[in-house]
Design an enzyme around this catalytic site. Structure first.
Site, PDB file in Angstrom:
ATOM      1  N   HIS A  88       0.870  -1.178   0.000  1.00 29.19           N
ATOM      2  CA  HIS A  88       0.000   0.000   0.000  1.00 29.19           C
ATOM      3  C   HIS A  88       0.906   1.226   0.000  1.00 29.19           C
ATOM      4  O   HIS A  88       2.131   1.101  -0.089  1.00 29.19           O
ATOM      5  CB  HIS A  88      -0.955  -0.019   1.203  1.00 29.19           C
ATOM      6  CG  HIS A  88      -0.276  -0.240   2.506  1.00 29.19           C
ATOM      7  ND1 HIS A  88       0.281   0.777   3.250  1.00 29.19           N
ATOM      8  CD2 HIS A  88      -0.008  -1.390   3.192  1.00 29.19           C
ATOM      9  CE1 HIS A  88       0.825   0.282   4.342  1.00 29.19           C
ATOM     10  NE2 HIS A  88       0.685  -1.031   4.331  1.00 29.19           N
ATOM     11  N   GLY A  89       0.341   2.405   0.098  1.00 29.75           N
ATOM     12  CA  GLY A  89       1.105   3.648  -0.029  1.00 29.75           C
ATOM     13  C   GLY A  89       2.288   3.777   0.911  1.00 29.75           C
ATOM     14  O   GLY A  89       3.355   4.236   0.510  1.00 29.75           O
TER      15      GLY A  89
END
Length: 164
Positions: A14-15
């Site tokens: 994810h980010g």
């Protein structure tokens, strides 16, 4: 393979991983290691898009990760390897992957887990697996992103009453 970071994160890629960790460590590739995700086309597709062109993302199963790690073709590849559970770390270690430390970045709440930190929830089995990793002399620490402080995992488990 040069593993810059072996991270436990139940969300895998994810980010925070793609932007913060990969950038801070100069990793060329993020390898999400999960038998479940490798066989789930939707999950796999979403994770492959997370790199945003800055870093290449692969989603592979645990056995394949061990084969890739051992392949001389990838000896100089700078990577972040992300798994979902401490049990996955033990499987990788048993298959020959060598690391000095494990980053515990995020383990989401599930039935039967208790809060260890704001982002880490553990079950009794997770605690046993963390103990087994510790017995191999591998440092484990809790840290969500590179810009935040880290906490030594075994000490956190003890202070929260998970270990005697």
């Amino acid at each position: 393979m040069d593993i810059k970071l072996l991270r436990i994160d139940s969300r895998l890629v994810h980010g925070q991983v793609a932007n913060n960790w990969a950038g801070a460590l100069g990793a060329e590739r993020i390898i999400a290691v999960s038998d479940g995700a490798a066989n789930d086309e939707l999950r796999k597709t979403l994770m492959l898009q997370t790199g945003g062109g800055k870093v290449k993302v692969n989603v592979i199963g645990i056995e394949k990760a061990a084969r890739v790690y051992a392949n001389p073709k990838y000896a100089n590849l700078s990577t972040i390897m992300v798994v979902e559970t401490p049990a996955d770390v033990l499987r990788l270690l048993d298959l020959g992957i060598k690391v000095d430390s494990v980053n515990v970045g995020g383990m989401t709440f599930k039935q039967g887990t208790k809060a260890l930190s704001q982002a880490v929830y553990v079950s009794d089995k997770d605690v046993e697996d963390f103990k087994a990793i510790n017995e191999r002399g591998i440092k484990q620490y809790i840290q969500q992103v590179p810009s935040t402080s880290s906490a030594e995992l075994m000490g956190a488990l003890k202070s929260k009453g998970f270990l005697s």
